[in-house]
Design a protein around this motif. Structure first.
Motif, PDB file in Angstrom:
ATOM      1  N   GLY A  50       0.786  -1.225   0.000  1.00  0.00           N
ATOM      2  CA  GLY A  50       0.000   0.000   0.000  1.00  0.00           C
ATOM      3  C   GLY A  50       0.816   1.272   0.000  1.00  0.00           C
ATOM      4  N   GLU A  76      -1.560  -4.178  -7.727  1.00  0.00           N
ATOM      5  CA  GLU A  76      -1.154  -3.518  -6.486  1.00  0.00           C
ATOM      6  C   GLU A  76       0.270  -2.981  -6.623  1.00  0.00           C
ATOM      7  OE1 GLU A  76      -1.974  -5.931  -2.948  1.00  0.00           O
ATOM      8  OE2 GLU A  76      -3.257  -7.178  -4.219  1.00  0.00           O
ATOM      9  N   SER A 166      -8.031  -6.903  -6.763  1.00  0.00           N
ATOM     10  CA  SER A 166      -8.133  -6.117  -5.544  1.00  0.00           C
ATOM     11  C   SER A 166      -8.698  -4.732  -5.810  1.00  0.00           C
ATOM     12  CB  SER A 166      -6.738  -5.978  -4.913  1.00  0.00           C
ATOM     13  OG  SER A 166      -6.742  -4.985  -3.939  1.00  0.00           O
ATOM     14  N   ALA A 169      -6.226  -1.963  -5.200  1.00  0.00           N
ATOM     15  CA  ALA A 169      -5.255  -1.703  -6.259  1.00  0.00           C
ATOM     16  C   ALA A 169      -5.837  -0.796  -7.318  1.00  0.00           C
ATOM     17  CB  ALA A 169      -4.821  -3.025  -6.901  1.00  0.00           C
TER      18      ALA A 169
END
Length: 246
Positions: A50, A76, A166, A169
């Protein structure tokens, strides 16, 4: 400066294949680092999930990213590499829109299919030196079809629905370009590169003229595009001419 390459691929056989492709594509590769999951790559780059990866004194110049990984999605990592000075190429088996467009919106500089022949992948990777985005032929045709039929560029959020990728992402994908920055903020090196671009020189020719590596020229071009709010050599040349930059 020799070129450092990072390959993120969970399949050992595919990793070996991509290593051969990279070595055949470029004569100045100094090292190829292999990783099988996101955690390993983040350790190599020195950032957490992140977070944005920061440039190091000796960064990777080329990063190949698989999309489907044991511990997450390659999207990501693409988002986390937004400020990292590397050319980011997706290498995957997926040629559908649900993977292609989110990858491009998350910052991929190219999109290659691992099922392509060895010679095709080598040819596509070598396009980086000529300032062209490496795209597998099937992917290039898909992009042309989208724009010719007026479908445009699907939003990452729309394509995400039901894709299994995700949401974090996709949400982290770079926002739409803001108003162009003042051209005076181009560095002297960037201005020199822009001049050569406007005259039609390739990345490799510019590198030879300036006495620098082609990956460095590529980094300058990315910065120029961002500062001028353009997305192609032609746009940059036209804007440069209109504003008296060249």
């Amino acid at each position: 400066m020799a070129v450092k390459v990072l390959i993120l691929e969970d399949n050992p056989v595919a990793r070996g294949f991509l290593c051969r492709v990279v070595r055949e594509s470029f004569s100045d590769v100094s090292s190829i680092t292999e990783a099988g999951d996101l955690e390993a790559v983040r350790r190599l780059l020195g950032h957490a999930a992140g977070q944005r990866a920061a440039a190091t004194p000796d960064p990777f110049q080329l990063i190949l990213v698989d999309l489907e990984l044991p511990d997450g999605s390659g999207l990501e990592l693409l988002s986390e590499l937004a400020n990292y000075p590397a050319t980011r190429i997706v290498t995957t088996l997926y040629s559908d829109d649900e993977h292609l467009f989110p990858a491009l919106q998350c910052g991929a500089d190219g999109y290659l299919l691992k099922e392509d022949r060895f010679e095709v992948l080598v040819e596509e990777l070598q396009k980086i030196v000529r300032g062209q985005p490496p795209l597998s032929p099937a992917i290039a045709r898909r992009l042309l079809t989208h724009f010719r039929t007026g479908d445009g560029f699907p939003s990452a959020s729309a394509l995400h629905t039901g894709s299994g990728v995700s949401s974090a992402a996709v949400a982290a994908a770079p926002a739409a370009p803001v108003a162009p920055m003042d051209h005076e903020r181009l560095t002297p090196r960037e201005s020199e590169v822009l001049t050569y671009l406007s005259k039609g020189f390739t990345i490799k020719e510019i590198a030879n003229l300036m006495g620098i590596k082609w990956f460095t020229v590529n980094d300058h071009i990315k910065s120029i595009y961002k500062k001028l709010n353009v997305s192609s050599r032609a746009e940059a040349a036209v804007l440069a001419s209109k504003q008296g930059l060249v």
